[in-house]
Design a protein around this motif. Structure first.
Motif, mmCIF file in Angstrom:
data_model
loop_
_atom_site.group_PDB
_atom_site.id
_atom_site.type_symbol
_atom_site.label_atom_id
_atom_site.label_comp_id
_atom_site.label_asym_id
_atom_site.label_seq_id
_atom_site.Cartn_x
_atom_site.Cartn_y
_atom_site.Cartn_z
ATOM 1 N N GLY A 187 0.825 -1.210 0.000
ATOM 2 C CA GLY A 187 0.000 0.000 0.000
ATOM 3 C C GLY A 187 0.851 1.248 0.000
ATOM 4 N N CYS A 188 1.905 1.244 0.836
ATOM 5 C CA CYS A 188 2.767 2.419 0.927
ATOM 6 C C CYS A 188 3.511 2.662 -0.381
ATOM 7 C CB CYS A 188 3.760 2.254 2.066
ATOM 8 S SG CYS A 188 2.979 2.364 3.666
ATOM 9 N N PHE A 189 3.953 1.572 -1.021
ATOM 10 C CA PHE A 189 4.667 1.731 -2.291
ATOM 11 C C PHE A 189 3.758 2.327 -3.350
ATOM 12 C CE2 PHE A 189 7.959 -1.298 -0.756
ATOM 13 C CZ PHE A 189 9.022 -0.451 -0.961
ATOM 14 N N VAL A 217 5.857 9.651 5.287
ATOM 15 C CA VAL A 217 5.218 8.647 6.140
ATOM 16 C C VAL A 217 5.226 7.283 5.458
ATOM 17 C CG1 VAL A 217 3.045 7.959 7.201
ATOM 18 C CG2 VAL A 217 3.788 10.322 7.344
ATOM 19 N N THR A 218 4.791 7.259 4.176
ATOM 20 C CA THR A 218 4.690 5.955 3.507
ATOM 21 C C THR A 218 6.063 5.316 3.333
ATOM 22 O OG1 THR A 218 4.588 7.153 1.427
ATOM 23 C CG2 THR A 218 2.521 6.290 2.284
ATOM 24 N N SER A 219 7.085 6.124 3.007
ATOM 25 C CA SER A 219 8.398 5.512 2.792
ATOM 26 C C SER A 219 8.953 4.981 4.108
ATOM 27 C CB SER A 219 9.366 6.500 2.160
ATOM 28 O OG SER A 219 9.514 7.636 2.951
ATOM 29 N N PHE A 220 8.681 5.687 5.197
ATOM 30 C CA PHE A 220 9.138 5.190 6.508
ATOM 31 C C PHE A 220 8.494 3.843 6.813
ATOM 32 C CE2 PHE A 220 8.701 4.698 11.077
ATOM 33 C CZ PHE A 220 9.992 4.945 11.507
ATOM 34 N N ILE A 221 7.157 3.795 6.646
ATOM 35 C CA ILE A 221 6.443 2.555 6.956
ATOM 36 C C ILE A 221 6.889 1.428 6.031
ATOM 37 C CG2 ILE A 221 4.180 1.456 7.071
ATOM 38 C CD1 ILE A 221 3.020 4.174 7.778
ATOM 39 N N ALA A 222 7.033 1.744 4.727
ATOM 40 C CA ALA A 222 7.405 0.701 3.765
ATOM 41 C C ALA A 222 8.778 0.109 4.113
ATOM 42 C CB ALA A 222 7.418 1.271 2.356
ATOM 43 N N ALA A 228 16.796 -2.332 3.400
ATOM 44 C CA ALA A 228 15.500 -1.675 3.536
ATOM 45 C C ALA A 228 15.485 -0.351 2.788
ATOM 46 C CB ALA A 228 15.186 -1.452 5.008
ATOM 47 N N GLY A 229 16.629 0.337 2.765
ATOM 48 C CA GLY A 229 16.663 1.625 2.098
ATOM 49 C C GLY A 229 16.681 1.518 0.590
ATOM 50 N N ILE A 230 17.354 0.478 0.088
ATOM 51 C CA ILE A 230 17.559 0.360 -1.359
ATOM 52 C C ILE A 230 16.263 -0.019 -2.087
ATOM 53 C CG2 ILE A 230 18.693 -1.104 -3.097
ATOM 54 C CD1 ILE A 230 20.517 1.004 -1.965
ATOM 55 N N ILE A 231 15.429 -0.851 -1.438
ATOM 56 C CA ILE A 231 14.261 -1.421 -2.126
ATOM 57 C C ILE A 231 13.410 -0.390 -2.885
ATOM 58 C CG2 ILE A 231 12.065 -2.592 -1.721
ATOM 59 C CD1 ILE A 231 13.802 -4.712 -1.144
ATOM 60 N N PRO A 232 13.057 0.764 -2.265
ATOM 61 C CA PRO A 232 12.198 1.691 -3.011
ATOM 62 C C PRO A 232 12.838 2.211 -4.296
ATOM 63 C CG PRO A 232 12.258 2.286 -0.705
ATOM 64 C CD PRO A 232 13.292 1.236 -0.893
ATOM 65 N N LEU A 233 14.178 2.184 -4.378
ATOM 66 C CA LEU A 233 14.841 2.733 -5.558
ATOM 67 C C LEU A 233 14.809 1.774 -6.743
ATOM 68 C CD1 LEU A 233 18.013 4.280 -3.886
ATOM 69 C CD2 LEU A 233 15.903 5.413 -4.488
ATOM 70 N N VAL A 234 14.528 0.482 -6.458
ATOM 71 C CA VAL A 234 14.490 -0.511 -7.538
ATOM 72 C C VAL A 234 13.487 -0.073 -8.598
ATOM 73 C CG1 VAL A 234 13.865 -2.895 -8.077
ATOM 74 C CG2 VAL A 234 15.187 -2.402 -6.039
#
Lengths: 253, 149
Positions: free
Chosen positions: A132-134, B10-15, B86-92
């Motif tokens: 959801g956050c992504f 908020v969302t990136s912290f939770i993710a 955990a930090g790298i994943i959103p950048l994929v």
């Protein structure tokens, strides 16, 4: 003399057990080698050599007697960063001289058999919240939040479930991506979701091989070319499995 | 704009923290995982928002993530990998890879190859960021060793 020889074998066992736990839990190859050699050095073995690949460890120590070498096979690879941290702190205490060989062995054995993972339900919940956050991070709208949560959670659940059923990673990831795709399509079709693309992208994120990618890069940079390439290949296979699962759904649109 | 940024934070912290749970990171490091993920993502997001090229934005974000992770690893004597992952994943580049796949399926190979090349570049950028921070880490370590000797 006899006792001294036995102790050397014990030291080898301790180092190998530590290496095995770390490698099975998803540590970088260079960290495994480093930890094993540090441990052996702390117990007075002046020269030791380790050769670590994602599927096995070779370790040999050199003393006055002929060189002793052992090989162990690593067949299961999971992601359990807590265990990596635990072995890391044990190895720190060994190098500080706080643990004897038998104490260290007992402690490592305990780490090896213990189950310190978060409960599966919590991990599935985490996967669905992350999805959801992504969705929001990738410019999705809040309307699709619930759809992404459900699709992502079920996708992660199915990858865990199918991996138990059929231990072929590629297959379970393919099926999970397929399920994510079908669910997202159904949500959009029934009007619960709005943007198919965003929902799918958000929901497949828990399946992305993030640990493998980072480990592959770090291993390659540390000069462990074989491990780095192997992990890179594994990451690529996972990405390919996810891609094909989604592609199957998109074909029928 | 302020609301968008707040939502992103908020969302990136939770993710990132949730990814810590998926990878079974130690409980006490979950908040730190979230922080690393949040800072990395907001760097990427702001750079991309102000029109910086995605590849450059990814390198910067990956670099910052790796630096913070190394600081945390030193401070808390924990393996650095826990924080980096955990930090790298959103950048994929999931979105670009998805669009590439979509174009492949619809037989638009030109577009698909374009997007795939872009996804590949961004993956390389993530690697580049991690490597840069590793270089700096080694430099600091060496200067420490030299000053001791």
């Amino acid at each position: 003399m006899e006792q001294f020889l036995e102790e050397q074998y014990d030291i080898m066992d301790v180092s190998l057990l530590a290496g095995k736990i770390m490698l099975e839990s998803g540590a970088e190859t260079y960290r495994v080698e480093d930890t094993m050699m540090r441990m052996a050095a702390a117990y007075g073995i002046k020269e030791s050599h380790s050769y670590v690949t994602p599927t096995g460890i070779m370790f040999s120590i050199e003393t006055e007697e002929p060189t002793k070498t052992k090989l162990i096979r690593i067949s299961v690879r999971t992601t359990d960063l807590k265990k990596v941290a635990m072995v890391n702190s044990t190895s720190r205490r060994i190098t500080n001289g706080e643990l004897t060989v038998s104490q260290a062995y007992r402690e490592l054995k305990e780490i090896h058999t213990s189950d310190v993972t978060f409960p599966l339900k919590l991990r599935i919940a985490a996967a669905s919240i992350a999805s959801g956050c992504f969705l929001i991070m990738f410019q999705g709208s809040w309307i699709d939040f619930i759809s992404a949560m459900v699709a992502g959670g079920l996708g992660f659940m199915s990858v865990v479930y199918f991996e138990r059923l059929i231990p072929i990673k590629f297959f379970s990831e393919f099926i999970a991506a397929l399920i994510v795709g079908i669910l997202s399509f159904l949500f959009v079709h029934t009007g619960l979701g709005m943007h198919l693309d965003r929902i799918i992208i958000g929901s497949v994120m828990p399946l992305v091989p993030g640990l493998l990618i980072t480990n592959a890069v770090r291993d390659l940079m540390a000069g462990h070319l074989l491990s780095g390439l192997a992990k890179g290949a594994e990451a690529f296979l996972t990405a390919f499995a996810i891609g094909s699962g989604i592609a199957v759904v998109l074909t029928f649109l | 704009m302020a609301i968008t940024i707040a939502a992103q934070l908020v969302t990136s912290f939770i993710a990132a923290a949730a990814f810590g749970i998926i990878f079974n990171a130690p409980k006490e490091s979950l908040i730190k995982c979230g922080l690393v993920g949040m800072i990395g993502w907001i760097v990427y997001f702001m750079l991309a928002f102000y029109g910086v090229d995605e590849v450059v934005a990814t390198v910067s974000a990956a670099f910052i993530i790796a630096v913070i992770s190394q600081v945390y690893a030193k401070l808390y004597k924990t393996p650095v990998i826990i924080f980096t992952v955990a930090g790298i994943i959103p950048l994929v580049p999931g979105g670009i890879a998805y669009n590439a796949m979509r174009n492949f399926v619809t037989n638009d190979y030109n577009m698909a190859i374009n997007l795939a090349a872009k996804a590949f570049m961004i993956s390389g950028a993530i690697a580049m960021g991690i490597i840069l921070s590793e270089v700096i880490n080694q430099l600091i370590r060496q200067s420490k060793l030299n000053s001791k000797a």
